[in-house]
Design a protein around this motif. Structure first.
Motif, short mmCIF file in Angstrom:
data_model
loop_
_atom_site.label_atom_id
_atom_site.label_comp_id
_atom_site.label_asym_id
_atom_site.label_seq_id
_atom_site.Cartn_x
_atom_site.Cartn_y
_atom_site.Cartn_z
N LEU A 241 70.56 -75.36 -7.39
CA LEU A 241 71.56 -74.98 -8.40
C LEU A 241 72.33 -73.72 -8.05
O LEU A 241 73.54 -73.67 -8.18
CB LEU A 241 70.92 -74.81 -9.79
N TRP A 280 64.92 -78.84 -10.29
CA TRP A 280 65.86 -77.73 -10.09
C TRP A 280 65.98 -76.85 -11.34
O TRP A 280 66.53 -75.77 -11.26
CB TRP A 280 67.26 -78.26 -9.75
N CYS A 323 72.40 -80.23 -15.19
CA CYS A 323 73.01 -81.33 -14.45
C CYS A 323 74.44 -81.01 -14.01
O CYS A 323 74.87 -81.36 -12.90
CB CYS A 323 73.01 -82.61 -15.29
N CYS A 326 74.70 -79.07 -10.76
CA CYS A 326 73.87 -79.60 -9.68
C CYS A 326 74.75 -80.23 -8.62
O CYS A 326 75.45 -81.22 -8.88
CB CYS A 326 72.87 -80.63 -10.22
#
Length: 338
Positions: A241, A280, A323, A326
């Motif tokens: 990330l 992550w 998300c 990412c």
């Protein structure tokens, strides 16, 4: 695309030695086809009325003795500590209801498992309660003295990964800051000598996280460890990330190009029992509940998880953090495994 497919320097083994397991793993994580979600729905929902995790990650500790360049551990704002025993046993006990369907239990997330004073009690408890599951952890091996090695080999642990990202001190210590290559290598070599002398079933994996500055050592790494362990894995370095360390394109795009399988097959717990969205999600970016207050499968089939799965299926995760930051689904950060 799998970077190893286009870059000969990332191909550690001749094509004739590639196994079915390696091919299956590479295809699964590189492509993430819609069929993975269909399989989960048919296999799990048909039998249980809801999703079941195929892998459970337990952050037995989030303490660590290294400062690896690709890890955001130093950016954690969460309290450091170990997972309470009562919380650990609650999770394991609830897994017993569905463990017969291929469950894998990982005793690590954002920390070094050998810093957990209850690690070996956890291994024994997990294998007693989940005899058909695979119990595993990753370690940097810096704390792997002879006593720790002996305890691991006497335990019912199924598999272990030694994470060593290089075949020389200069390369390794640049990546695994704070650790000593000669000491780590010596620890692992003594461990392998003990394993060879004792025999046993423990599956040992050497893993190298590959970036642009260490990939030239893949042949030397394979030569050093290939004949001494059960498996050698080369994993592309990712951004995690925020780290900016991706081997294969870490820039974020405006369009979600890929889906992620984690909300469909994996469940992760921080040391305090909070549910993490993915590997992550190092600093608890999304609230998905706490297992102290709610049963595991209720959390995994909650409206919050259902909304994330629907967004992932439709590639509309722009409003879901982490998300939306990412680079594996909003960029070209490569497959999870090679």
């Amino acid at each position: 695309m799998n970077p190893a497919a286009t870059n000969p320097s990332l191909q550690p083994f001749p094509a004739r030695r590639r196994t079915f397991r390696d091919l299956r793993s590479a295809l699964y994580f590189a492509a993430l086809p819609g069929g993975n979600y269909l399989i989960n729905a048919l296999w799990h929902q048909r039998l249980t009325g809801g999703y079941l995790p195929r892998a459970i990650y337990l952050e037995t500790t989030n303490c660590c003795n290294a400062r690896c360049i690709m890890c955001p551990h130093e950016k954690l704002t969460r309290p450091r500590g170990h997972m309470p025993w009562e919380l650990f046993t609650k999770i394991v006990d609830e897994c017993a209801a569905f463990e017969g369907r291929g469950l894998k239990l990982f005793l690590h997330k954002d920390g070094e498992p050998l810093m957990d004073p209850l690690l070996f009690d956890r291994i024994r408890y997990a294998k007693t309660k989940l005899p058909r599951s695979r119990v595993h952890f990753n370690t940097n091996a810096a704390l792997l003295d002879e006593d720790q090695a002996d305890r691991i080999l006497q335990s019912p642990l199924d598999s272990i990964v030694f994470s060593v990202d290089g075949a020389s001190a200069e390369t390794y210590e640049r990546i695994r800051a704070g650790l000593d290559y000669a000491a780590v290598r010596g620890n692992i070599e003594r461990f392998l000598e003990l394993r060879r002398a004792r025999g046993g079933r423990l599956h040992v994996i050497m893993q190298m996280v590959v970036d642009r500055d260490n990939r030239h050592e893949i042949p030397a790494y394979t030569q050093l460890w290939g004949a001494r362990v059960d498996e050698v894995v080369f994993k592309p370095m990712h951004n995690f990330l925020v780290q900016g360390t991706a081997l294969s394109g870490g820039d974020l795009g405006t369009k979600q190009g890929k889906r992620c399988s984690m909300p469909f097959q994996v469940m992760l717990f921080y040391a305090n029992g909070d549910v993490a969205l993915c590997c992550w999600d190092y600093d608890h970016a999304v609230a998905l509940g706490n297992v102290k207050e709610t049963r595991l499968l209720e959390l995994y089939n909650s409206p919050a998880f259902a909304a994330i799965r629907a967004a992932m299926r439709d590639k509309r995760c722009h409003g879901i953090k982490p998300c939306n930051v990412c680079s594996q689904i909003f960029g070209h950060d490569g497959p999870m495994w090679t």
